[in-house]
Design a protein around this motif. Structure first.
Motif, PDB file in Angstrom:
ATOM      1  N   GLU A  16     -42.816 -36.012   8.404  1.00 38.87           N
ATOM      2  CA  GLU A  16     -43.838 -37.037   8.427  1.00 38.87           C
ATOM      3  C   GLU A  16     -44.487 -37.135   7.065  1.00 38.87           C
ATOM      4  OE1 GLU A  16     -46.430 -35.414  11.363  1.00 38.87           O
ATOM      5  OE2 GLU A  16     -47.635 -34.413   9.846  1.00 38.87           O
ATOM      6  N   LEU A  17     -45.219 -38.216   6.892  1.00 37.08           N
ATOM      7  CA  LEU A  17     -45.872 -38.466   5.614  1.00 37.08           C
ATOM      8  C   LEU A  17     -47.165 -39.204   5.880  1.00 37.08           C
ATOM      9  CD1 LEU A  17     -45.658 -38.660   2.527  1.00 37.08           C
ATOM     10  CD2 LEU A  17     -44.521 -40.811   2.854  1.00 37.08           C
ATOM     11  N   SER A  18     -48.249 -38.715   5.327  1.00 34.86           N
ATOM     12  CA  SER A  18     -49.538 -39.380   5.511  1.00 34.86           C
ATOM     13  C   SER A  18     -50.027 -39.939   4.186  1.00 34.86           C
ATOM     14  CB  SER A  18     -50.580 -38.388   6.025  1.00 34.86           C
ATOM     15  OG  SER A  18     -50.211 -37.906   7.284  1.00 34.86           O
ATOM     16  N   GLU A  19     -50.616 -41.109   4.263  1.00 32.32           N
ATOM     17  CA  GLU A  19     -51.120 -41.755   3.039  1.00 32.32           C
ATOM     18  C   GLU A  19     -52.305 -42.625   3.393  1.00 32.32           C
ATOM     19  OE1 GLU A  19     -51.275 -42.464  -0.024  1.00 32.32           O
ATOM     20  OE2 GLU A  19     -49.739 -41.224  -0.924  1.00 32.32           O
ATOM     21  N   CYS A  20     -53.020 -43.044   2.339  1.00 34.78           N
ATOM     22  CA  CYS A  20     -54.099 -44.007   2.542  1.00 34.78           C
ATOM     23  C   CYS A  20     -53.719 -45.290   1.830  1.00 34.78           C
ATOM     24  CB  CYS A  20     -55.399 -43.473   1.932  1.00 34.78           C
ATOM     25  SG  CYS A  20     -56.014 -42.062   2.819  1.00 34.78           S
ATOM     26  N   GLY A  21     -54.060 -46.416   2.432  1.00 35.22           N
ATOM     27  CA  GLY A  21     -53.709 -47.660   1.787  1.00 35.22           C
ATOM     28  C   GLY A  21     -54.319 -48.834   2.520  1.00 35.22           C
ATOM     29  N   TRP A  22     -53.918 -50.025   2.078  1.00 35.92           N
ATOM     30  CA  TRP A  22     -54.443 -51.217   2.716  1.00 35.92           C
ATOM     31  C   TRP A  22     -53.348 -52.175   3.152  1.00 35.92           C
ATOM     32  CZ3 TRP A  22     -52.831 -55.642   0.344  1.00 35.92           C
ATOM     33  CH2 TRP A  22     -52.366 -55.482  -0.974  1.00 35.92           C
ATOM     34  N   GLY A  23     -52.123 -51.980   2.684  1.00 38.95           N
ATOM     35  CA  GLY A  23     -51.089 -52.983   2.916  1.00 38.95           C
ATOM     36  C   GLY A  23     -50.013 -52.538   3.886  1.00 38.95           C
ATOM     37  N   GLU A  24     -49.384 -53.548   4.510  1.00 38.36           N
ATOM     38  CA  GLU A  24     -48.258 -53.283   5.408  1.00 38.36           C
ATOM     39  C   GLU A  24     -46.974 -53.632   4.666  1.00 38.36           C
ATOM     40  OE1 GLU A  24     -48.989 -55.785   8.792  1.00 38.36           O
ATOM     41  OE2 GLU A  24     -50.428 -54.379   9.645  1.00 38.36           O
ATOM     42  N   PHE A  25     -45.964 -52.792   4.773  1.00 39.66           N
ATOM     43  CA  PHE A  25     -44.709 -53.040   4.078  1.00 39.66           C
ATOM     44  C   PHE A  25     -43.599 -52.303   4.810  1.00 39.66           C
ATOM     45  CE2 PHE A  25     -44.694 -48.785   2.362  1.00 39.66           C
ATOM     46  CZ  PHE A  25     -46.030 -48.471   2.260  1.00 39.66           C
ATOM     47  N   GLU A  26     -42.395 -52.556   4.392  1.00 35.47           N
ATOM     48  CA  GLU A  26     -41.283 -51.890   5.054  1.00 35.47           C
ATOM     49  C   GLU A  26     -41.008 -50.560   4.383  1.00 35.47           C
ATOM     50  OE1 GLU A  26     -37.469 -53.714   6.888  1.00 35.47           O
ATOM     51  OE2 GLU A  26     -36.973 -53.089   4.846  1.00 35.47           O
ATOM     52  N   ILE A  27     -40.896 -49.545   5.208  1.00 32.92           N
ATOM     53  CA  ILE A  27     -40.598 -48.209   4.700  1.00 32.92           C
ATOM     54  C   ILE A  27     -39.146 -47.895   5.037  1.00 32.92           C
ATOM     55  CG2 ILE A  27     -41.183 -45.764   4.837  1.00 32.92           C
ATOM     56  CD1 ILE A  27     -43.929 -46.522   5.744  1.00 32.92           C
ATOM     57  N   ALA A  28     -38.394 -47.476   4.046  1.00 30.97           N
ATOM     58  CA  ALA A  28     -37.007 -47.067   4.288  1.00 30.97           C
ATOM     59  C   ALA A  28     -36.989 -45.551   4.440  1.00 30.97           C
ATOM     60  CB  ALA A  28     -36.126 -47.489   3.127  1.00 30.97           C
TER      61      ALA A  28
END
Lengths: 449, 275
Positions: free
Chosen positions: B116-128
């Motif tokens: 798993e990977l946790s991050e902070c952000g504001w945008g939605e995008f495709e994760i490969a």
């Protein structure tokens, strides 16, 4: 003027005032600033439309404190070894001429050509093919012409090819470097000449190949291209043949196991015409299935959803886009997700089978419509010729029940109501091929089944 | 381990497994060297046996509420977990998450479970997500794609910091021709679904792995976010599919009857007009 005569207006005052007006106007026009009057007149006496460079800016220059003059002075260049005295214009600032070397001297680069002594020649560099004089001449030319071998080959006294000269030069340099490195401990293995020795034969062949390619005629080029394409095709057909063989094996295997199931599943009374096409369709679909299985197996790892997509594509390869859309529509009406939410092995298998069954259903529907069309043409023929009453009673019966099956309802009877109206229109649009439709279509309800 | 394994290895060799049958003597004499026999089963692949690993992948995103700023409005975690929350480390060696290029070091590698990977952000995008497997499992990686979701589907409700946005997808990783080594290793692992082996194929008992208490636990049964995990059950889907198939089959039968009826009538008509 005449008008004023007619009107009897005094004309004495006007000419005078006009003259006065024109003169001051002209004088104001004649006041260009920065450029002389004649030059201004070149523009037509009117200020230009585009903003030109301000004439004031043209003459002005930043006032410098320094006195700049140009002088014709001699100079020397470190690049020349012959003390030739040349002259050029030099900017002199405040009486001080510039110092320093000639600015272009730094571009005088040369190659470090190895210089061997006679001793070294005796020890390491003797060769059967080369005399000492030739080698000396070679090296002198190399030094003079900075290793431009084509020029050197041209100037060389005996006729030697460029490759021979290069080979001799690099061999000598290499031997010298290695010999000297042995004497004074130092690592020359990194030196490019030592690291990559000159390969005579390779170079000769390479150049020959290049010249051949360059001099190829168009005809030859085309032939080469064709040969390459043919080779590619053969390779691909080999791959395909291998794949086909594997899938064939699989098909025969699956056919044997599937045949039992096929026989068990038939519900309708066996009619030969119906059975044969069904079997053929089944076998072709199984062949498609088998080939997708083979391609999946070759992947070594894949996702279940990907596998399902491939199988669905294979199963619907014979169907057109509209049919596929109808399958999806039917799935939605049945309350089934187009993409299974929990794609386990069992779920995917069921989903695939369901899609195949819907395809079968749609094909049967089409078949039925065709039969119905045939039936109507029969009927038309019958109505024209005097037929027995027996015929007439048969035919209307079959039309009423089959025409109703134009559109299938999945829903239960009570919800049919309003949707019926919409469906009716859709039903008509979907079955335009039916030439003779009975006047009283009775919608088939799910409760009828 | 050695004697018994060597005897079981020879029996089923002939019918099913395509590959060189190991010479009996060499195995029995090399009692103290298990690597040789392992190497042999490393390469042998079993057809007709398919190993599948049910996984769930997706993301959970929490709105940061008061602590949110323009560039970091949500804290999200993207992950790949076993469908039953078992440890995927027996199959997956590492997972690489490729984030949007605006992130620092957008290629994140996770070397051990939980993946798993946790991050902070504001945008939605495709994760490969690229999954790399252990060497005895598969040498080719597998790609998954997940669209990161931060904002709830219906924009009407107020955003809460307590209730996250959860989007999970179920899928199964299928290994159509697993090696014997892989099969032997995972036959008792809960994360992996191993079907019944065809008759006659027996496997050597699994090589004991390192002491499980030493390794960091890789399963997600007690994961801090496990309360938000979706429970995927195939029963409901199977039921709906079965019902649908039933309906379709009934219609098929009806159509077939109608067709034969018409054909019969046409034949009659033909015979009549011939007269």
């Amino acid at each position: 003027m005449d008008a004023k005569d007619i009107l009897g207006l005094p004309k004495s005052t006007h000419p005078a005032s006009q003259e006065k007006k024109s003169r001051p106007l002209k004088e104001s026009q004649r006041k260009p600033d920065g450029i002389s009057r004649e030059v201004y007149a070149l523009t037509g006496g009117v200020p230009p439309l585009m903003p030109a460079v301000e004439p004031l800016q043209l003459k002005k220059r930043p006032p410098t404190d320094e006195k700049i003059t140009w002088q014709w002075l001699p100079f020397t260049s470190s690049a020349r070894k012959d003390n030739l005295q040349l002259y050029h214009w030099v900017i002199v600032v405040n009486g001080i001429p510039p110092t320093g070397d000639y600015s272009f001297a730094k571009y005088n680069k040369s190659v470090d050509v190895v210089k061997y002594t006679d001793e070294e020649y005796e020890k390491h560099l003797t060769d059967d093919m080369w005399t000492k004089e030739e080698t000396d001449q070679l090296f002198e030319l190399c030094q003079q012409f900075d290793l431009r071998f084509i020029v050197i080959a041209d100037r060389f006294s005996s006729s030697r090819t460029v490759e021979e000269l290069k080979e001799r030069y690099y061999k000598v340099s290499r031997s010298i470097l290695i010999a000297r490195a042995a004497a004074f401990p130092g690592n020359v293995s990194e030196h490019p000449i030592v690291k990559e020795p000159y390969k005579f034969t390779q170079e000769r062949d390479r150049k020959r190949a290049l010249s051949m390619v360059l001099s190829q005629t168009k005809h030859q080029e085309r032939k080469d291209y064709e040969v390459l394409a043919e080779a590619k095709r053969i390779a691909e057909s080999h791959m395909a043949a291998r794949n086909a063989k594997e899938s064939e094996l699989l098909v025969t295997f699956t056919m044997d196991s599937e045949r039992a199931i096929v026989f068990g599943e038939t519900l309708s009374p066996p009619s030969n015409s119906e059975f044969a096409p069904a079997m053929v369709a089944h076998s072709t679909s199984m062949a498609e299935n088998a080939s997708t299985l083979v391609s999946l197996r070759m992947l070594r790892v894949y996702l279940r959803t990907y596998a399902l997509d491939q199988m669905i594509q294979a199963a619907s390869s014979s169907a057109g886009l509209r049919t596929i859309k109808r399958v999806e529509q039917s799935l939605q009406e049945l309350g089934v997700n187009l993409k299974p939410g929990v794609p386990t092995k069992a779920v995917c298998a069921q989903h695939l089978d369901l899609r195949k069954e819907i395809l079968t259903l749609l094909n049967l529907q089409k078949q039925l419509q065709h039969k119905e069309a045939e039936g109507s043409s029969y009927r038309d023929g019958l109505y024209e010729t005097p037929g027995t009453p027996k015929d007439r009673t048969f035919v209307p019966e079959c039309t009423s029940s089959t025409v109703d099956l134009i559109y299938i309802h999945w829903m239960s009877g009570d919800r049919v109501g309003k949707r019926d109206q919409k469906r009716k229109a859709l039903g008509r649009a979907e079955a335009p091929s039916l030439p003779a439709q009975s006047k009283r279509p009775r919608k088939l309800r799910a409760s009828d089944l | 381990m050695n004697n018994s394994s060597s005897s079981t290895m020879h029996g089923p060799d002939q019918p099913e497994i395509s590959g060189p049958a190991p010479a009996p003597k060499s195995l029995r004499t090399k009692m103290g060297k298990p690597e040789d026999s392992e190497k042999k089963i490393f390469h042998k692949k079993l057809k007709d046996v398919e190993i599948s690993v049910p996984i769930v992948y997706g993301n959970i995103a929490f709105w940061l509420g008061k602590k949110a700023n323009e560039y970091q409005s949500h804290k999200w975690t993207v992950y790949v977990r076993g469908a039953t929350n078992e440890d995927l480390g027996v199959v997956i060696k590492r997972a690489v998450f490729q984030l949007h290029s605006s992130f620092n070091n957008p290629t994140r590698v996770v070397e051990s479970p939980p993946f798993e990977l946790s991050e902070c952000g504001w945008g939605e995008f495709e994760i490969a997500i690229t999954l790399f497997f252990h060497s005895d499992v598969c040498d080719k990686p597998l790609n998954l794609f997940h669209h990161l979701k931060l904002y709830p589907a219906d924009e009407s409700g107020p955003m809460s910091t307590k209730k996250p946005v959860v989007v999970e997808s179920y899928d199964e990783i299928v290994f159509p021709e697993p090696s014997e080594a892989f099969l032997a290793r995972v036959q008792n692992q809960p994360a992996v679904v191993v079907p019944r082996l065809p008759a006659g194929v027996a496997l050597p008992p699994p090589v004991p792995v390192e002491d499980p208490s030493n390794r960091k636990r890789g399963d997600t049964k007690d994961h801090p976010l496990c309360q938000w995990f979706t429970n995927f059950s195939e029963a409901d889907e199977l039921l709906r599919l079965a019902t649908a198939r039933q309906q379709v089959q009934t219609h098929i039968a009806k159509f077939r009857r109608e067709i034969t009826l018409i054909e019969g009538q046409h034949q009659q008509v033909n015979s009549v007009s011939d007269q």
